[in-house]
Each structure stands twice: as C-alpha cells, then as structure tokens.
Design an enzyme around this catalytic site. Structure first.
Site, PDB file in Angstrom:
ATOM      1  N   LYS A 112       0.827  -1.214   0.000  1.00  0.00           N
ATOM      2  CA  LYS A 112       0.000   0.000   0.000  1.00  0.00           C
ATOM      3  C   LYS A 112       0.855   1.255   0.000  1.00  0.00           C
ATOM      4  O   LYS A 112       0.543   2.215  -0.703  1.00  0.00           O
ATOM      5  CB  LYS A 112      -0.915   0.025   1.242  1.00  0.00           C
ATOM      6  CG  LYS A 112      -2.151  -0.856   1.109  1.00  0.00           C
ATOM      7  CD  LYS A 112      -3.182  -0.486   2.169  1.00  0.00           C
ATOM      8  CE  LYS A 112      -4.148  -1.635   2.428  1.00  0.00           C
ATOM      9  NZ  LYS A 112      -4.980  -1.427   3.604  1.00  0.00           N
ATOM     10  N   LYS A 195      -5.831 -11.520  -6.217  1.00  0.00           N
ATOM     11  CA  LYS A 195      -7.047 -11.585  -5.413  1.00  0.00           C
ATOM     12  C   LYS A 195      -8.012 -10.464  -5.808  1.00  0.00           C
ATOM     13  O   LYS A 195      -7.590  -9.397  -6.259  1.00  0.00           O
ATOM     14  CB  LYS A 195      -6.719 -11.506  -3.917  1.00  0.00           C
ATOM     15  CG  LYS A 195      -6.267 -10.137  -3.461  1.00  0.00           C
ATOM     16  CD  LYS A 195      -6.217 -10.007  -1.937  1.00  0.00           C
ATOM     17  CE  LYS A 195      -5.752  -8.586  -1.607  1.00  0.00           C
ATOM     18  NZ  LYS A 195      -5.500  -8.316  -0.226  1.00  0.00           N
ATOM     19  N   LYS A 198     -10.669  -4.310  -3.496  1.00  0.00           N
ATOM     20  CA  LYS A 198     -11.203  -2.989  -3.780  1.00  0.00           C
ATOM     21  C   LYS A 198     -10.146  -2.081  -4.388  1.00  0.00           C
ATOM     22  O   LYS A 198     -10.421  -1.295  -5.275  1.00  0.00           O
ATOM     23  CB  LYS A 198     -11.716  -2.378  -2.473  1.00  0.00           C
ATOM     24  CG  LYS A 198     -12.859  -1.440  -2.686  1.00  0.00           C
ATOM     25  CD  LYS A 198     -14.081  -2.221  -3.090  1.00  0.00           C
ATOM     26  CE  LYS A 198     -15.156  -1.304  -3.638  1.00  0.00           C
ATOM     27  NZ  LYS A 198     -16.408  -2.010  -3.843  1.00  0.00           N
TER      28      LYS A 198
HETATM   29  P1  TYM Z   1     -10.763  -6.189   5.014  1.00  0.00           P
HETATM   30  O1  TYM Z   1     -11.795  -5.206   5.417  1.00  0.00           O
HETATM   31  O2  TYM Z   1      -9.801  -5.793   3.937  1.00  0.00           O
HETATM   32  O3  TYM Z   1     -11.438  -7.524   4.546  1.00  0.00           O
HETATM   33  C1  TYM Z   1     -12.408  -8.195   5.346  1.00  0.00           C
HETATM   34  C2  TYM Z   1     -12.202  -9.699   5.241  1.00  0.00           C
HETATM   35  O4  TYM Z   1     -12.332 -10.126   3.882  1.00  0.00           O
HETATM   36  C3  TYM Z   1     -11.233 -10.967   3.555  1.00  0.00           C
HETATM   37  N1  TYM Z   1     -10.946 -10.840   2.107  1.00  0.00           N
HETATM   38  C4  TYM Z   1     -10.893 -11.868   1.247  1.00  0.00           C
HETATM   39  N2  TYM Z   1     -11.079 -13.191   1.412  1.00  0.00           N
HETATM   40  C5  TYM Z   1     -10.987 -13.976   0.311  1.00  0.00           C
HETATM   41  N3  TYM Z   1     -10.717 -13.506  -0.930  1.00  0.00           N
HETATM   42  C6  TYM Z   1     -10.530 -12.185  -1.149  1.00  0.00           C
HETATM   43  N4  TYM Z   1     -10.290 -11.735  -2.379  1.00  0.00           N
HETATM   44  C7  TYM Z   1     -10.612 -11.302  -0.030  1.00  0.00           C
HETATM   45  N5  TYM Z   1     -10.495  -9.964   0.121  1.00  0.00           N
HETATM   46  C8  TYM Z   1     -10.697  -9.706   1.424  1.00  0.00           C
HETATM   47  C9  TYM Z   1     -10.091 -10.453   4.405  1.00  0.00           C
HETATM   48  O5  TYM Z   1      -9.073 -11.412   4.555  1.00  0.00           O
HETATM   49  C10 TYM Z   1     -10.805 -10.125   5.705  1.00  0.00           C
HETATM   50  O6  TYM Z   1     -10.914 -11.275   6.511  1.00  0.00           O
HETATM   51  N6  TYM Z   1      -7.258  -5.859   8.568  1.00  0.00           N
HETATM   52  C11 TYM Z   1      -8.572  -6.415   8.255  1.00  0.00           C
HETATM   53  C12 TYM Z   1      -9.661  -5.959   9.202  1.00  0.00           C
HETATM   54  C13 TYM Z   1      -9.395  -6.165  10.652  1.00  0.00           C
HETATM   55  C14 TYM Z   1      -9.425  -7.395  11.367  1.00  0.00           C
HETATM   56  C15 TYM Z   1      -9.162  -7.067  12.712  1.00  0.00           C
HETATM   57  C16 TYM Z   1      -9.672  -8.712  10.974  1.00  0.00           C
HETATM   58  C17 TYM Z   1      -9.104  -5.197  11.559  1.00  0.00           C
HETATM   59  N7  TYM Z   1      -8.966  -5.732  12.782  1.00  0.00           N
HETATM   60  C18 TYM Z   1      -9.112  -8.061  13.704  1.00  0.00           C
HETATM   61  C19 TYM Z   1      -9.619  -9.706  11.986  1.00  0.00           C
HETATM   62  C20 TYM Z   1      -9.345  -9.364  13.311  1.00  0.00           C
HETATM   63  C21 TYM Z   1      -8.971  -5.971   6.868  1.00  0.00           C
HETATM   64  O7  TYM Z   1      -8.519  -4.945   6.373  1.00  0.00           O
HETATM   65  O8  TYM Z   1      -9.956  -6.685   6.300  1.00  0.00           O
END
Ligand code: TYM
Length: 332
Positions: A112, A195, A198
C-alpha cells in the site's frame, strides 16, 4: 464456548464477493457455536484519507450488510471499533512492544505504501497491523476468521501476544487464524492471478454485493477463462475457471468434483450462465435486506449500542490487566 473475533473495513461501501466468501460467511456460521465478537473497523479505515460524511454512512452500510448476511445480534456481539476506546489504548501498548523492523516487514503495508508514495503514507497505516493485534488480544480470542491476505497479521498477533506474556506474565490468549482453504482467496474475475480487491481490481473484475444484480450477472458472463474448453478445477493451469467453480460450489453447497461431472462436455458459457443465475439469486435478497436495515437507523443504532456495551465489558477488563502487568500506576 471458544471465542472468535473478526473485523471488516467500512471503506468501500459495498462488501465484495471476496469479503463475503473469505470471511463474513464464516462469521455467520461461527456465531452458532462460538462466543463471537464482530466489528466494523472504522479506526483502521482512517489510516488512508476518508471523507467524513462518506465514512459515517459507509459504517452504517457495513453494519447493515453484516446483518443482511445473517449475523444475529442475539447470537453475537456486533459493534463499531471506535465505540470501544480500549482498542486505541491497547494499540499504543502493543506499539511499544513491536519492533520497527518487524512492523516494516508487513507486506500489506509495503504494497500500500509503495502505491501511495512515502509522503502520502501515514504513520497510522504503518501501525495498522498493531491496531489489529490490539483488536484481537483485547477479546482473548481463540480464533480469528479471515481470508488469506490477513495471515501475516495473525502471525504478528501471535508473536506479540507471546512476547508480552513472556515479559510481563500471562495476559493474552494466543489466537489461531481460522482460514477456510477453499475460499481463503477469491480471485479477480478479469485477472484470476490476483485476489479480488477494492484497491487493485478493475470494476469488471470485482463483484460488489450491493451492485445492480444485472451488472453482476454481466460481470460473471465476461469473466476471463482460458482458451481450453474443459471445465475442470486446476488452480495453476486454469485459474479463471477454478475461481468460478469455487464460487459456484460455495454458494450452492455442491462439491467441486460433482460440478466437474455435471459440466462434462459443456461449454464455459453454460457454467457462466448458471453461476450468474446463482449470484443474482444471492445478491437480490441481500441487497433488499441491507436496505431494510438502513431504512431503520434507530434499530441499527440500538444494536450497535448494545454491542459496544458488551464489547467494552470484555475489553476494559483485558486492558486493566495489561496496564497492571506493565506497571502503570492505577488512577486513585
Ligand atoms: P478487510 O476489510 O480488507 O477484509 C475483510 C475480510 O475479507 C477478507 N478478504 C478476502 N477473502 C478472500 N478472498 C478475497 N479476495 C478477499 N479480500 C478480502 C479479508 O481477509 C478479511 O478477513 N485488517 C482487516 C480488518 C481487521 C481485522 C481485525 C480482521 C481489523 N482488525 C481483527 C480480523 C481481526 C482488513 O482490512 O480486512
């Protein structure tokens, strides 16, 4: 019951299909058998620039989608991260046990920040994984259901929990990632080597759950496949077809080998038409339910108020223990 915790960013407005299949779907299943805490991570969202009006709206949209997906506030604790101030407080503590080099090795940060350039990258983005560590440790979570892209952050969480426990005495549960292999990485429909995301996917490569269902059907039908004609699961040789098979299998509950048999001798067009239909049947009611929750903000806010209260009770206790172990002087 064992405890699970997870979070999702409100940044994009609509969740995409990767968020749903990789994470949210598991959240819904786990609330039945686990003591579950799920949150919309608005403090993570502000590590990159946000328009205040849009952020506030998208936070509600995220909560509405989680409810539409099947989270039941009677069965799980659903809340917004900034409603529980302990997240920011424990994040500071964990920042102070994280090595600078250790944080510098986080690949999501490297990707990023490389894209944004150094002057536009915030210190918040740099310590983003440490806030995530605090999110998890505050609730003494046993398992954390996420997609594959969060694995490194989970490893950091385990390392920091261990380090704190060793230095200051047992304080935190060391959590395990809960990553379902089949759906851990849903791929971009136009470039199935990366993958679905967004920030990286083109509009045609990403399925937004709140999109017009007709547009969604169209995207499925124009998904990139290959010049072969056989419908078979082979991640290496046939990434596009394999991705479509994964999505169809998960949404219908039909195993991949069964699907391969069903589509023997059929063309890619048949697979795409069927998947488009299944997707439309999935997103249409999802969209309607999300809108219903958004039309009733009082109910939504009440759910969040109750969630924050339940979350805070747990978080405050963990933070107090951590402060005590560190030797911070109690106030009065
Ligand atoms: P975020 O908001 O980017 O994504 C939410 C969840 O979706 C999963 N994900 C995917 N899984 C499969 N294929 C894909 N193409 C794909 N894109 C996204 C992500 O792995 C995620 O599980 N840092 C985290 C949010 C967070 C969090 C936490 C998660 C903050 N604190 C504590 C667990 C525990 C994030 O940005 O997810």
């Amino acid at each position: 019951a064992p405890r699970v915790l997870s979070g999702i960013q409100p940044t994009a407005g609509s969740f995409h299909l990767g968020n749903y299949l990789g994470a949210v779907r598991q959240w819904v299943a786990l609330q039945e058998s686990h003591d579950a805490f799920y949150m919309v991570v608005d403090l993570h969202a502000i590590t990159v620039p946000q328009d205040p009006v849009t952020l506030r709206r998208n936070t509600r949209v995220a909560v509405a989608q989680l409810l539409a997906a099947g989270l039941d506030p009677e069965q799980c604790t659903l809340f917004v991260q900034s409603h529980v101030p302990e997240h920011a407080q424990l994040a500071w503590v964990m920042n102070c046990v994280t090595g600078f080099g250790e944080a510098s090795r986080m690949t999501q940060f490297k990707d990023k920040s490389a894209k944004q350039g150094q002057d536009r990258t915030t210190v918040g983005l740099f310590t983003y994984p440490v806030l995530m560590v605090a999110d998890i440790l505050l609730y003494q979570a046993d398992q954390v259901p996420v997609g594959e892209d969060q694995r490194q952050h989970l490893e950091l969480t385990r390392d920091l929990a261990d380090r704190f426990n060793t230095r200051f005495g047992d304080t935190f549960t060391v959590p395990n990632p809960y990553i379902v292999k089949e759906t851990a990485k849903i791929y971009d429909l136009q470039d199935p080597s990366v993958k679905m995301s967004k920030s990286a996917s083109s509009p045609k490569g990403i399925i937004d759950l709140l999109d017009d269902p007709k547009a969604t059907a169209k995207k499925i039908k124009s998904a990139v496949t290959d010049t072969d004609t056989v419908i078979r699961f082979d991640r290496e040789a046939k990434p596009g077809v394999s991705n479509l098979l994964t999505i169809l299998s998960t949404l219908t509950g039909t195993g991949i080998p069964e699907l391969e048999k069903e589509y023997e001798g059929k063309m890619y067009g048949a697979l795409k038409t069927d998947l488009a239909g299944v997707m439309v049947d999935f997103v249409t009611p999802f969209r309607d339910r999300t809108q219903e929750y958004l039309d009733d903000p009082a109910t939504l806010d009440a759910i969040l108020a109750k969630g924050a209260e339940k979350a805070r009770a747990v978080a405050a206790e963990t933070l107090a223990t951590a402060y005590d172990r560190l030797g911070l002087l109690p106030a009065g």
